[in-house]
Enzyme design. Structure first.
Site, mmCIF file in Angstrom:
data_model
loop_
_atom_site.group_PDB
_atom_site.id
_atom_site.type_symbol
_atom_site.label_atom_id
_atom_site.label_comp_id
_atom_site.label_asym_id
_atom_site.label_seq_id
_atom_site.Cartn_x
_atom_site.Cartn_y
_atom_site.Cartn_z
ATOM 1 N N CYS A 86 17.600 29.123 -7.120
ATOM 2 C CA CYS A 86 18.289 30.302 -6.574
ATOM 3 C C CYS A 86 18.253 30.375 -5.053
ATOM 4 O O CYS A 86 18.963 31.185 -4.464
ATOM 5 C CB CYS A 86 17.695 31.585 -7.163
ATOM 6 S SG CYS A 86 17.898 31.723 -8.952
ATOM 7 N N HIS A 327 25.213 37.109 -9.798
ATOM 8 C CA HIS A 327 24.307 36.101 -9.254
ATOM 9 C C HIS A 327 24.809 34.693 -9.594
ATOM 10 O O HIS A 327 24.445 34.126 -10.615
ATOM 11 C CB HIS A 327 22.923 36.340 -9.861
ATOM 12 C CG HIS A 327 21.826 35.477 -9.321
ATOM 13 N ND1 HIS A 327 21.964 34.633 -8.240
ATOM 14 C CD2 HIS A 327 20.536 35.322 -9.744
ATOM 15 C CE1 HIS A 327 20.812 34.012 -8.018
ATOM 16 N NE2 HIS A 327 19.931 34.404 -8.924
#
Length: 375
Positions: A86, A327
């Site tokens: 991430c 996301h």
């Protein structure tokens, strides 16, 4: 600030939910238009020396090189794809900036991309699996959802506090969208011109979501967790010559793989110590809001959220974040830099204004970068 690499352009695609409006586009096809837009925005500051993109789910094949060719950059421009989960988008920006800092004055395009919708199915021993291990045997290896729940339990972050933070993200993002705050950074892809989030009704619906871990004191829900998404974000990095964000310090650290959500704490503390700066000096902060619990745990430790009053520092994700927008894993930390560019450079902040971007990373890492407005 001329001795520092400078972000001189910053763009992103719309962010759409997994299976949504961008589901027909591969990762390279999502990245190509933002690469092209950054090159065009940078104008005479070229030529481009490299394209560096973060990506976590494939399909492999050096997406950055494929996207650079698709963007029309020419066969002489190379590409490199990196995976720091991430934090990949910000890690790519840091990596590209290091080349500029080392003396190569050519423009770099860097960022991240994820197409959850077209990511290939992974198979080992005939069994499909969603992700590779974050840590080897002998270490904790929770997925990020379970890790966020464990962090909520550890820190006593209740459902009400998580829901309040998620509601904040949606409210701020709705307000930003309605005033056109995202318009200048978005590169339309086909007929998709806007994010599929935020959703104005979500704050009133948060109490309806069932807990994801009811047998473990569950407080995590789909409402206070981000949605998997498709999208790409990129920046152009040069040696100056235009208003932008000078990259003045960076930090990447490791932390307990069992509690990866705390990565930003060590990264930000290391960054500020090395830069000789204080958090009070920073005007704008972008944190990848993968989960409300994870965000609140880090923000509370950094003194940016109050466990008693539930107040969150107004500098943090002032236009909402991943809880509202979604996301796209490999892109999200680069989206944070695009957001800082809009908040500070497009927003007219004076030279010398500081901005901070940070992300937690699966497997127990944190990445952060400190930026300063140049005019």
């Amino acid at each position: 600030m001329s001795e520092f690499p400078v972000v001189v352009a910053a763009r992103r695609t719309p962010i759409t939910v997994n299976g949504g409006g961008l589901a027909h586009r591969t990762a390279a096809e999502l990245a190509a238009p933002v690469i092209r837009a950054c090159v065009d925005d940078a104008g005479p500051l070229g030529p481009v020396g490299d394209v560096v993109l973060g990506n976590t789910m494939g399909p492999g094949g050096n997406i950055a090189r494929v996207a650079a060719l698709a963007a029309g950059l020419g066969v002489a421009v190379p590409g490199m794809t990196i995976d720091r989960q991430c934090g990949s988008g910000l890690a790519a920006i840091i990596t590209a900036a290091e080349s500029v800092r080392a003396g190569d004055g050519r423009l770099r395009i860097a960022g991240g991309v994820e197409s959850c919708s077209t990511a290939p199915t992974r198979i080992a021993d005939g069994v499909a699996y969603r992700r590779a291990p974050f840590a080897p045997p002998g270490h904790a290896d929770p997925d990020m959802v379970r890790a966020a729940q464990d962090l909520a339990v550890l820190d006593g972050i209740g459902r009400d506090r998580q829901d309040a933070y998620a509601a904040r993200s949606h409210r701020l993002a709705v307000a930003a969208r309605d005033r056109g705050g995202f318009a200048a950074e978005i590169v339309p892809v086909d007929a998709v011109t806007a994010d599929s989030g935020p959703r104005a009704r979500v704050p009133t619906m948060l109490g309806r979501f069932p807990p994801l871990f009811p047998d473990a004191g569950g407080t995590l829900t789909a409402g206070n967790s981000c949605r998997d998404a498709d999208g790409a974000a990129a920046v152009a990095i040069g040696t100056g010559g235009a208003p932008g964000l000078a990259i003045i310090a960076t930090a990447t650290v490791g932390c307990d793989p069992a509690l990866p959500g705390l990565g930003p704490v060590g990264a930000v503390e290391t960054l500020l110590k090395n830069a000789g700066r204080d958090l009070a000096e920073i005007a704008a902060i972008e944190l990848v809001e993968a989960f409300a619990a994870q965000a609140l745990a880090s923000l509370t430790r950094l003194g940016l959220a109050d466990a008693e009053t539930h107040e969150v520092d107004e500098r943090v994700c002032a236009d909402g974040g991943a809880l509202a927008l979604g996301h796209p894993w490999g892109a999200s930390a680069a989206v944070s830099v695009v957001r800082l560019f809009s908040r500070l450079v497009r927003g007219g902040a004076p030279a010398g204004t500081l901005g901070l971007a940070t992300a937690a990373v699966g497997g127990g890492l944190g990445v952060a970068a400190l930026f300063e407005v140049v005019r």
